[in-house]
Design a protein around this motif. Structure first.
Motif, mmCIF file in Angstrom:
data_model
loop_
_atom_site.group_PDB
_atom_site.id
_atom_site.type_symbol
_atom_site.label_atom_id
_atom_site.label_comp_id
_atom_site.label_asym_id
_atom_site.label_seq_id
_atom_site.Cartn_x
_atom_site.Cartn_y
_atom_site.Cartn_z
ATOM 1 N N LEU A 170 -5.342 -4.923 -1.585
ATOM 2 C CA LEU A 170 -5.826 -5.948 -0.669
ATOM 3 C C LEU A 170 -6.019 -7.285 -1.369
ATOM 4 N N THR A 189 -4.961 -1.882 5.445
ATOM 5 C CA THR A 189 -5.300 -1.211 4.185
ATOM 6 C C THR A 189 -6.030 0.099 4.445
ATOM 7 N N PRO A 195 -6.882 0.662 -3.378
ATOM 8 C CA PRO A 195 -6.955 -0.202 -2.189
ATOM 9 C C PRO A 195 -7.516 -1.583 -2.489
ATOM 10 N N GLY A 219 0.810 -1.213 0.000
ATOM 11 C CA GLY A 219 0.000 0.000 0.000
ATOM 12 C C GLY A 219 0.842 1.260 0.000
#
Length: 273
Positions: free
Chosen positions: A88, A158, A84, A42
């Motif tokens: 993930l 996240t 995101p 991330g």
């Protein structure tokens, strides 16, 4: 749902091309995806999309970090969450792909697969209709548990990295301030979704598990009949219904009054052809 679609594609392709270069390449990429920490990936994604390459045509559409309400701007909501989502999903695509590949390879060596091939069924139909369906048991189990955990706040890292307001970030802030009531509330909230996910998985098993889609022995009204199923949950609601009518230790049926209908094997749900 990105990791479900990606895991299915990776697992099916790797299982169908077992031992080839494609299989090895997909497994190496899956192992890399599983090994990369979500928070590190991330941060790298933020560095590239928010700073280094933000002015290029590739990531100029990426909005600043934060959450945009769906009702306010649907397109902005999608753009704010797409990075995101992929971050993930990278971990789960690799994990689910490897599990599905192993299960698919094991199922393709079973006797019913050889029988289907002996009947002249095409290899693609054997793989997708027979092999894949029976291999989805472990896949669905993992998805139910992971989805319940993520909805309950499992995406904590996240949400913190991308500045998203969710249950995970709320739990993170509560941990920082030692807000015990809020921590207890988020834990109970997450536990609820994990339990509900297990319930949904048990119901779905009735439709995808060949052994659970048909009851081996139904309506044991006679005290001389004994149900052979090992697990009522995995056999579906028919198993639960029959288990409540099994003879007790005293020799009497657990139901006070039943009609003397002869015990007969019948399917609980329509059988897959």
């Amino acid at each position: 749902m990105l990791w479900v679609l990606g895991g299915l594609i990776v697992g099916v392709i790797a299982g169908a091309t077992r031992g080839t270069f494609i299989d090895r390449a997909l497994m190496i990429l899956s192992l890399i995806g599983v090994s990369i920490p979500v928070f590190w990936l991330g941060e790298v994604a933020n560095l590239l999309t928010q700073s280094r390459w933000h002015d290029t045509w590739l990531f100029s559409w990426v909005p600043p970090l934060g959450y945009i309400p769906l009702t306010k701007d649907p397109w902005g909501w999608f753009k704010a969450l797409v990075i995101p989502w992929f971050t993930l999903a990278t971990l789960y695509v690799g994990l689910y792909g490897r599990v599905l590949r192993a299960s698919l390879i094991e199922m393709m060596q079973e006797d019913f697969i050889r029988t289907a091939r002996a009947k002249g069924i095409g290899e693609r139909r054997v793989l997708l209709h027979h092999g894949l369906r029976t291999s989805l048991v472990a896949f669905v189990t993992m998805f139910g548990l992971d989805f319940g955990a993520l909805v309950g706040g499992g995406a904590l890292l996240t949400e913190v990295v991308f500045g998203l307001q969710g249950v995970g970030k709320l739990t993170y802030e509560a941990l920082q301030t030692l807000d015990l009531p809020m921590i207890l509330a988020t834990v109970i909230y997450a536990s609820f979704f994990v339990v509900m996910a297990n319930f949904v998985v048990d119901v779905v098993f009735v439709f995808i598990d060949p052994e659970g889609s048909r009851c081996p022995l139904t309506l044991p009204f006679s005290s001389s009949r004994v149900s052979p199923y090992p697990s009522a949950a995995t056999r579906g609601w028919c198993g639960l219904w029959q288990a409540s009518r099994l003879p007790s230790s005293s020799g009497r049926s657990s139901v006070s009054s039943v009609s003397p209908v002869p015990a007969k094997a019948r399917p609980c749900w329509p059988s897959w052809g």
